[in-house]
Design a protein around this motif. Structure first.
Motif, PDB file in Angstrom:
ATOM      1  N   LEU A  17     -60.645 -13.885  -6.832  1.00  0.00           N
ATOM      2  CA  LEU A  17     -60.927 -15.177  -7.939  1.00  0.00           C
ATOM      3  C   LEU A  17     -62.493 -15.143  -7.651  1.00  0.00           C
ATOM      4  CD1 LEU A  17     -58.175 -17.528  -5.992  1.00  0.00           C
ATOM      5  CD2 LEU A  17     -58.220 -16.583  -8.609  1.00  0.00           C
ATOM      6  N   TYR A  18     -63.018 -14.753  -6.745  1.00  0.00           N
ATOM      7  CA  TYR A  18     -64.526 -14.869  -6.555  1.00  0.00           C
ATOM      8  C   TYR A  18     -65.284 -13.969  -7.700  1.00  0.00           C
ATOM      9  CZ  TYR A  18     -69.414 -14.749  -5.522  1.00  0.00           C
ATOM     10  OH  TYR A  18     -70.852 -15.020  -5.506  1.00  0.00           O
ATOM     11  N   MET A  19     -64.562 -12.904  -7.994  1.00  0.00           N
ATOM     12  CA  MET A  19     -65.137 -12.011  -8.847  1.00  0.00           C
ATOM     13  C   MET A  19     -64.984 -12.411 -10.259  1.00  0.00           C
ATOM     14  SD  MET A  19     -66.318  -9.237  -7.445  1.00  0.00           S
ATOM     15  CE  MET A  19     -66.251  -7.669  -8.652  1.00  0.00           C
ATOM     16  N   ARG A  20     -63.898 -13.102 -10.620  1.00  0.00           N
ATOM     17  CA  ARG A  20     -63.924 -13.748 -11.800  1.00  0.00           C
ATOM     18  C   ARG A  20     -64.593 -14.826 -12.123  1.00  0.00           C
ATOM     19  NH1 ARG A  20     -57.128 -13.710 -13.220  1.00  0.00           N
ATOM     20  NH2 ARG A  20     -56.861 -11.373 -13.298  1.00  0.00           N
ATOM     21  N   GLY A  21     -64.970 -15.547 -10.816  1.00  0.00           N
ATOM     22  CA  GLY A  21     -65.846 -16.702 -11.044  1.00  0.00           C
ATOM     23  C   GLY A  21     -67.255 -16.249 -11.475  1.00  0.00           C
ATOM     24  N   LEU A  52     -74.010 -19.296  -2.564  1.00  0.00           N
ATOM     25  CA  LEU A  52     -73.746 -19.719  -1.101  1.00  0.00           C
ATOM     26  C   LEU A  52     -72.204 -19.372  -1.096  1.00  0.00           C
ATOM     27  CD1 LEU A  52     -75.347 -23.203  -1.210  1.00  0.00           C
ATOM     28  CD2 LEU A  52     -76.088 -21.109   0.157  1.00  0.00           C
ATOM     29  N   SER A  53     -71.523 -19.697  -1.918  1.00  0.00           N
ATOM     30  CA  SER A  53     -69.978 -19.054  -1.757  1.00  0.00           C
ATOM     31  C   SER A  53     -69.790 -17.677  -1.750  1.00  0.00           C
ATOM     32  CB  SER A  53     -69.076 -19.540  -2.852  1.00  0.00           C
ATOM     33  OG  SER A  53     -69.622 -19.281  -4.337  1.00  0.00           O
ATOM     34  N   GLY A  54     -70.798 -16.798  -2.430  1.00  0.00           N
ATOM     35  CA  GLY A  54     -70.730 -15.673  -2.214  1.00  0.00           C
ATOM     36  C   GLY A  54     -71.045 -14.908  -0.927  1.00  0.00           C
ATOM     37  N   MET A  55     -71.900 -15.676  -0.103  1.00  0.00           N
ATOM     38  CA  MET A  55     -72.429 -15.285   1.135  1.00  0.00           C
ATOM     39  C   MET A  55     -70.996 -15.491   2.056  1.00  0.00           C
ATOM     40  SD  MET A  55     -75.330 -14.283   1.286  1.00  0.00           S
ATOM     41  CE  MET A  55     -75.008 -13.630  -0.600  1.00  0.00           C
ATOM     42  N   LEU A  56     -70.281 -16.545   1.887  1.00  0.00           N
ATOM     43  CA  LEU A  56     -69.025 -16.619   2.582  1.00  0.00           C
ATOM     44  C   LEU A  56     -68.167 -15.320   2.181  1.00  0.00           C
ATOM     45  CD1 LEU A  56     -68.513 -20.489   2.200  1.00  0.00           C
ATOM     46  CD2 LEU A  56     -69.440 -19.422   3.950  1.00  0.00           C
ATOM     47  N   MET A  57     -68.013 -14.899   1.022  1.00  0.00           N
ATOM     48  CA  MET A  57     -67.340 -13.773   0.600  1.00  0.00           C
ATOM     49  C   MET A  57     -67.660 -12.525   1.305  1.00  0.00           C
ATOM     50  SD  MET A  57     -64.687 -14.749  -1.230  1.00  0.00           S
ATOM     51  CE  MET A  57     -64.761 -16.439  -0.308  1.00  0.00           C
ATOM     52  N   LEU A  58     -68.941 -12.263   1.417  1.00  0.00           N
ATOM     53  CA  LEU A  58     -69.516 -11.451   1.983  1.00  0.00           C
ATOM     54  C   LEU A  58     -69.353 -11.344   3.399  1.00  0.00           C
ATOM     55  CD1 LEU A  58     -71.667  -8.972   1.995  1.00  0.00           C
ATOM     56  CD2 LEU A  58     -73.435 -10.285   2.666  1.00  0.00           C
ATOM     57  N   PHE A  59     -69.142 -12.308   4.072  1.00  0.00           N
ATOM     58  CA  PHE A  59     -68.890 -11.939   5.783  1.00  0.00           C
ATOM     59  C   PHE A  59     -67.234 -12.142   5.761  1.00  0.00           C
ATOM     60  CE2 PHE A  59     -72.927 -14.051   5.992  1.00  0.00           C
ATOM     61  CZ  PHE A  59     -73.734 -12.994   6.689  1.00  0.00           C
ATOM     62  N   ARG A  60     -66.473 -12.681   4.837  1.00  0.00           N
ATOM     63  CA  ARG A  60     -65.130 -12.635   4.927  1.00  0.00           C
ATOM     64  C   ARG A  60     -64.401 -11.365   4.711  1.00  0.00           C
ATOM     65  NH1 ARG A  60     -62.538 -11.420   1.198  1.00  0.00           N
ATOM     66  NH2 ARG A  60     -60.266 -11.266   1.028  1.00  0.00           N
ATOM     67  N   SER A  61     -65.376 -10.630   3.635  1.00  0.00           N
ATOM     68  CA  SER A  61     -64.877  -9.210   3.422  1.00  0.00           C
ATOM     69  C   SER A  61     -64.798  -8.173   4.696  1.00  0.00           C
ATOM     70  CB  SER A  61     -65.741  -8.512   2.290  1.00  0.00           C
ATOM     71  OG  SER A  61     -66.877  -8.252   2.755  1.00  0.00           O
ATOM     72  N   GLY A  62     -65.683  -8.450   5.379  1.00  0.00           N
ATOM     73  CA  GLY A  62     -65.840  -7.507   6.787  1.00  0.00           C
ATOM     74  C   GLY A  62     -66.518  -6.081   6.467  1.00  0.00           C
ATOM     75  N   CYS A  63     -67.185  -6.092   5.350  1.00  0.00           N
ATOM     76  CA  CYS A  63     -67.754  -4.882   4.562  1.00  0.00           C
ATOM     77  C   CYS A  63     -69.268  -4.976   4.667  1.00  0.00           C
ATOM     78  CB  CYS A  63     -67.268  -4.577   3.194  1.00  0.00           C
ATOM     79  SG  CYS A  63     -65.380  -4.421   3.436  1.00  0.00           S
ATOM     80  N   LEU A  64     -70.013  -5.908   5.296  1.00  0.00           N
ATOM     81  CA  LEU A  64     -71.433  -5.792   5.346  1.00  0.00           C
ATOM     82  C   LEU A  64     -71.952  -4.736   5.998  1.00  0.00           C
ATOM     83  CD1 LEU A  64     -74.180  -7.442   4.975  1.00  0.00           C
ATOM     84  CD2 LEU A  64     -73.626  -8.683   7.290  1.00  0.00           C
ATOM     85  N   ALA A 116     -69.820  -5.388  -1.391  1.00  0.00           N
ATOM     86  CA  ALA A 116     -69.066  -5.384  -0.266  1.00  0.00           C
ATOM     87  C   ALA A 116     -67.467  -5.773  -0.911  1.00  0.00           C
ATOM     88  CB  ALA A 116     -69.313  -6.645   0.620  1.00  0.00           C
ATOM     89  N   LEU A 117     -67.549  -6.395  -1.975  1.00  0.00           N
ATOM     90  CA  LEU A 117     -66.163  -6.646  -2.297  1.00  0.00           C
ATOM     91  C   LEU A 117     -65.590  -5.584  -3.167  1.00  0.00           C
ATOM     92  CD1 LEU A 117     -66.526 -10.292  -3.892  1.00  0.00           C
ATOM     93  CD2 LEU A 117     -65.423  -9.714  -1.927  1.00  0.00           C
ATOM     94  N   LEU A 118     -66.179  -4.605  -3.743  1.00  0.00           N
ATOM     95  CA  LEU A 118     -65.651  -3.516  -4.244  1.00  0.00           C
ATOM     96  C   LEU A 118     -65.303  -2.460  -3.179  1.00  0.00           C
ATOM     97  CD1 LEU A 118     -68.335  -2.502  -7.178  1.00  0.00           C
ATOM     98  CD2 LEU A 118     -65.960  -3.678  -7.474  1.00  0.00           C
ATOM     99  N   ILE A 119     -66.142  -2.393  -1.904  1.00  0.00           N
ATOM    100  CA  ILE A 119     -65.719  -1.661  -0.866  1.00  0.00           C
ATOM    101  C   ILE A 119     -64.439  -2.162  -0.245  1.00  0.00           C
ATOM    102  CG2 ILE A 119     -66.550  -0.873   1.449  1.00  0.00           C
ATOM    103  CD1 ILE A 119     -69.381  -1.044   0.446  1.00  0.00           C
ATOM    104  N   GLU A 120     -64.238  -3.326  -0.124  1.00  0.00           N
ATOM    105  CA  GLU A 120     -63.288  -4.099   0.471  1.00  0.00           C
ATOM    106  C   GLU A 120     -61.765  -3.718  -0.503  1.00  0.00           C
ATOM    107  OE1 GLU A 120     -61.530  -8.548   1.657  1.00  0.00           O
ATOM    108  OE2 GLU A 120     -62.673  -8.360  -0.159  1.00  0.00           O
TER     109      GLU A 120
END
Length: 449
Positions: A17-21, A52-64, A116-120
């Motif tokens: 959903l974030y990627m679409r946003g 800011l929401s992207g930073m949350l997605m970054l840490f949520r992904s666990g791929c930093l 990170a989202l692509l790696i996830e």
């Protein structure tokens, strides 16, 4: 793109959903420009909200940590740290202007998010390329028309309630960068290109090139590089021959087209003329200082300002530190030019590389150059590896991403581009897409028998 869709997402999650946003954000910037950037409630506009929401997605992904296995991302993190160090001391003096200037690099956070989202979930890579394909196809046909509409008096009077910013405000360099992307997609990834679509694309390219030298180069340079590296120079030469014939006829007949309007009451607005002669003057003025005043004047102004910046950094007291982020460079350097009636002065010297030197000193510029070399080197290595394996679709995808970012980088050498979200966020999303695609491709390669 079936060859790239080796991993398909079976269900949607918040990352999808974030990627679409984020894709919607990029489309908004491309279609409405600066007008779209003012959506939101100050100081949280739509770009800052997604950041800011992207930073949350970054840490949520666990791929930093995984993103830091890529050398370009390590350099970007180092450069961002230096920019922060040259921004924090000026927050108390210049306030929000310091943050506003630092986004030249700090928007690079989008690169980490996309990577990170692509790696996830590697299946998102196919989705991202599919989005770019649809966008480039539509923009290639309508970009020139969009630029024409943005100059009309009808749309210029429709503005946001909070200020005088029109709801559509698109710069020629922004249009040129995306038209370059459309041309690259047609050259590298589209199997068939219709005649009508090609004519509309060429119309848009001619319209922008006649108005902006930087826009002209932002199209010509990456498309030429892609044609040479992909071995499709002959295909491009045929189109160039037809364009050359039409150009010669137009020049001989002295044909010209005027668009844009001037408000008779206020004198606002601008009437723009498109002609073969204007296009030729723009091209020649890149190499020749002698020319019409409206072309040679801005060029001399830039060169004089850039020269002064080089003097007080490379040969002066700001070698190590630069002047920092927040100070108005035009005022402090003595090159004040107003952006428009009732607006603020120009803050940056119309060149991202020179801006980096002026604000972050020689260490900042060195890190910036290293960053670009590392990223383009990664794209080139990935492209050559894919070609060696006979995976032409992957190779063209890497070349497409690399040259699309190159188009924005070329425009940023002649205009204030990366300092704003309209092209700055596009730039860093493409940066992250390239690194993420390379890491996904590398992982897929090691998994092959």
């Amino acid at each position: 793109m079936t060859a790239l869709a080796t991993v398909r997402a079976q269900e949607r999650d918040i990352g999808d959903l974030y990627m679409r946003g984020l894709a919607s954000l990029l489309v908004g910037y491309a279609l409405l420009g600066k007008g779209f950037a003012y959506m939101g409630l100050p100081p949280l506009y739509v770009g800052e909200i997604l950041f800011l929401s992207g930073m949350l997605m970054l840490f949520r992904s666990g791929c930093l940590i995984a993103t830091l296995t890529a050398f370009p991302n390590l350099v970007l993190l180092t450069l961002a740290g230096w920019v922060v160090a040259r921004t924090v001391p000026f927050l108390g003096i210049h306030g929000v202007d310091a943050i506003r200037d630092s986004v030249l690099v700090l928007y690079g956070g989008f690169a980490f998010v996309v990577c990170a989202l692509l790696i996830e979930k590697p299946g998102r890579l196919a989705e991202a390329l599919r989005f770019l394909g649809i966008f480039c196809t539509v923009y290639g046909a309508g970009g020139g028309i969009l630029y024409f509409l943005s100059t009309s008096s009808l749309l210029s009077v429709i503005s946001w309630p909070a200020g005088a910013i029109p709801i559509m405000s698109i710069r020629s360099g922004e249009v040129a960068s995306h038209l370059a992307g459309a041309a690259l997609y047609a050259l590298l990834l589209r199997r068939r290109v219709g005649t009508a679509w090609t004519l509309l694309l060429l119309l848009g390219i001619g319209l922008v090139s006649a108005q902006s030298r930087g826009g002209m180069l932002a199209i010509v340079v990456p498309v030429a590089v892609a044609a040479v590296l992909s071995g499709r120079l002959l295909r491009l030469t045929r189109i160039a021959t037809v364009v050359g014939l039409l150009f010669g006829i137009s020049l001989a007949l002295q044909l010209e087209f005027q668009f844009g309007t001037v408000d008779e009451r206020t004198g606002g607005g601008e009437a723009r003329v498109v002609s073969a002669e204007q296009f030729l003057n723009n091209a020649l003025s890149i190499l020749d200082d002698q020319g019409p005043a409206e072309l040679s004047g801005p060029k001399q102004w830039r060169l004089m300002w850039w020269g002064k910046i080089q003097d007080y950094t490379l040969h002066g007291p700001y070698f190590w530190t630069g002047k920092g982020f927040g100070i108005g460079l035009a005022e402090d350097d003595g090159f004040v030019v107003w952006e428009g009636e009732g607006q603020t002065t120009v803050r940056s010297p119309h060149n991202a590389n020179i801006t980096m030197l002026a604000r972050a000193g020689v260490p900042g510029l060195v890190l910036w150059v290293l960053l670009m070399l590392a990223w383009f080197g990664m794209m080139l290595r990935s492209m050559l590896e894919a070609r060696r394996r006979g995976e032409e679709e992957w190779a063209n995808a890497f070349l497409f991403i690399g040259c699309y970012l190159l188009a924005i980088l070329v425009d940023s050498s002649f205009d204030v581009a990366l300092e704003g979200p309209m092209l700055g966020i596009w730039f860093w999303c493409l940066f992250g897409l390239g690194v993420g695609a390379s890491l996904v491709y590398r992982a897929a390669g090691t998994a092959r028998p």
